[in-house]
Design an enzyme around this catalytic site. Structure first.
Site, PDB file in Angstrom:
ATOM      1  N   HIS A 307       0.853  -1.176   0.000  1.00  0.00           N
ATOM      2  CA  HIS A 307       0.000   0.000   0.000  1.00  0.00           C
ATOM      3  C   HIS A 307       0.885   1.220   0.000  1.00  0.00           C
ATOM      4  CE1 HIS A 307      -3.056   2.888   1.158  1.00  0.00           C
ATOM      5  NE2 HIS A 307      -3.918   1.997   0.693  1.00  0.00           N
ATOM      6  N   ASP A 364      -8.144  -5.085   0.016  1.00  0.00           N
ATOM      7  CA  ASP A 364      -8.725  -5.817  -1.101  1.00  0.00           C
ATOM      8  C   ASP A 364      -8.248  -7.246  -1.201  1.00  0.00           C
ATOM      9  OD1 ASP A 364     -10.553  -4.040  -2.013  1.00  0.00           O
ATOM     10  OD2 ASP A 364      -8.987  -2.785  -2.858  1.00  0.00           O
TER      11      ASP A 364
END
Ligand code: ACO
Length: 428
Positions: A307, A364
């Site tokens: 991320h 996700d």
């Protein structure tokens, strides 16, 4: 602490004020940089070190894995609030009273129909079209049917545009899916909650009454809350920058949907599931794919890992991992893909390559597993993300308008040819 930063360029010192946020984040205010230095600019591809605005909506601390909407911890909101309360909180700044929430919901319900002519536009798309492309187009088309949504100088028109899109967007989402599945286009019901209505519109069959399932309602509520805002990410920055040109809300949102579509952003949830299924079909050898992810000659990346901001853990991933276990357990679904996911996560968390680069499962990595258990087709996963992100985009767009932010227009450093004499075509 000094409240200025000093920059020395060619022996000349320039002072810039520091801006300190409520969580003590420090920013160097370089608004005057080009003016005082005679045109010196900053370069920061990917904006890894650049703040584009001051915002009071979402706080995240990537090092410590903290995420808060308007000061409330994501863990509390995911457990105790519902999606519509969170939408109100994000957009208007405070948790609503019952009266405020009822009015907000009633205003949204009044807008939960779309012009019937939208069906003609939907009809013109081939069944093979990706739902994100269809959704971006239909959202943009709503402007044509609701011209007052463009007037952002009136707070009333802004409010009306907000409840309109919150009412109509779930209809467009459901229709996008139903069109692909060859199901008749339907509507929700005034008696149902916001999230219940989404599920009804998506899953109702033409030949039997739709039965609500509390497990699915709770799971979807949680997923939407976890995705509702994430400060200045790619799609949100897109919404703000398009809105900064005074384009209307729906046009700005349509641009945000396109930005979210990419596999490095919202498209990751679809990419994760396709990756996990690919690994399963290839015999389930997670070690082979770990090696591919680490091989710099191989373009393969472990989707759902890493991320831009979280360099410790993604707090949403923790909540969602637990939710995935619960939902699959409650629905009695045994999914070999979940086992592959867990295997990959365990290996990555103890692997030097991933540990050194601070690559952890992101939100996700697990959301697709829940969506799949709910019966949502893989191509719709990013659409579900958009549905969750909608209040965040609206809140950020509204904040940008109320703060009267200037049009977004970054600079560059030109690295092309110097002046060249023009040659006519027969001299080249
Ligand atoms: N698998 C393998 N290696 C990776 C991965 C991955 N998923 N992600 C990053 N790396 C490696 C890079 O190769 C790089 O290695 P190097 O230093 O040896 O060159 C290092 O880790 C840093 O990676 P960057 O791409 O520079 O990190 P950045 O912050 O720019 O990218 C991103 C973040 C785009 C999320 C990236 O981690 C990625 O591509 N992940 C997979 C896609 C994904 O899951 N996206 C969803 C993001 S969450 C969201 O949008 C809701």
């Amino acid at each position: 602490m000094s409240n200025t930063a000093i920059l020395e360029i060619n022996g000349e010192k320039h002072e810039f004020p520091l801006i300190v946020g409520t969580e003590n984040e420090i920013g160097i205010d370089i608004k005057t940089l080009r003016g005082v230095t005679g045109g010196v600019t900053t370069i920061d591809p990917g904006y890894k070190n650049t703040g584009s605005c001051e915002s009071a909506i979402t706080f995240l601390n990537g090092e410590e894995g903290v995420l808060r909407y308007r000061g409330y911890a994501i863990e509390d909101l995911a457990e105790k609030a519902d999606f519509l309360e969170v939408a109100y909180l994000l957009i208007f700044g405070n948790l609503p009273t019952q009266e405020q929430l009822d009015k907000f919901h009633a205003d949204i319900k009044k807008e939960s129909v779309v012009d019937d002519d939208i069906k003609k536009i939907l009809d013109a798309f081939p069944k093979t079209a990706h739902p994100m492309g269809v959704l971006a187009s239909l959202t943009s088309a709503l402007t044509a049917f609701n011209p007052s949504s463009v007037n952002v100088d009136s707070e009333d028109d802004m409010y009306n545009a907000i409840v309109k899109i919150l009412g109509k967007f779930p209809v467009l989402v459901a229709w996008t899916m139903r069109k692909k599945q060859g199901l008749p286009l339907n509507y929700g019901s005034e008696d149902l909650g916001y999230v219940e209505n989404i599920l009804k519109m998506m899953f109702e069959k033409p030949n039997k009454p739709y039965e609500q399932n509390d497990i699915l309602i709770n799971a979807l509520d949680k997923l939407l809350i976890l995705h509702a805002d994430h400060e200045q990410n790619c799609s949100t920055s897109t919404v703000r920058i398009v809105g900064s040109s005074h384009a209307g809300l729906f046009a700005s949102l349509s641009a945000g949907i396109s930005a979210l579509w990419g596999p490095l952003h919202g498209g990751a949830n679809q990419a994760v599931l396709e990756m996990l299924e690919g690994i399963k079909e290839d015999g389930g050898d997670t070690k082979k794919y770990m090696a591919k992810a680490k091989d710099k000659e191989d373009p393969f990346r472990l989707m759902g890992f890493g991320h831009r901001v979280y360099k410790n853990f993604d707090p949403r991933a923790k909540i969602i991992k637990k939710a995935a276990d619960e939902v699959l357990g409650d629905l009695g679904v045994e999914d070999p893909v979940l086992d592959i996911a867990k295997g990959l996560a365990e290996e990555a968390l103890s692997d030097d390559y991933f540990v050194k680069r601070k690559l952890y499962p992101n939100v996700d990595f697990y959301s697709g597993i829940i969506y799949r258990a709910m019966g949502i087709p893989v191509e719709m996963f990013t659409v579900m993300f958009a549905l969750g992100r909608l209040p965040g985009w609206i809140a950020q767009w509204r904040e940008m308008r109320l703060r009267k932010e200037p049009i977004g227009r970054p600079r560059q450093i030109y690295i092309g040819e110097n002046h060249r004499e023009f040659k006519s075509i027969n001299e080249r």
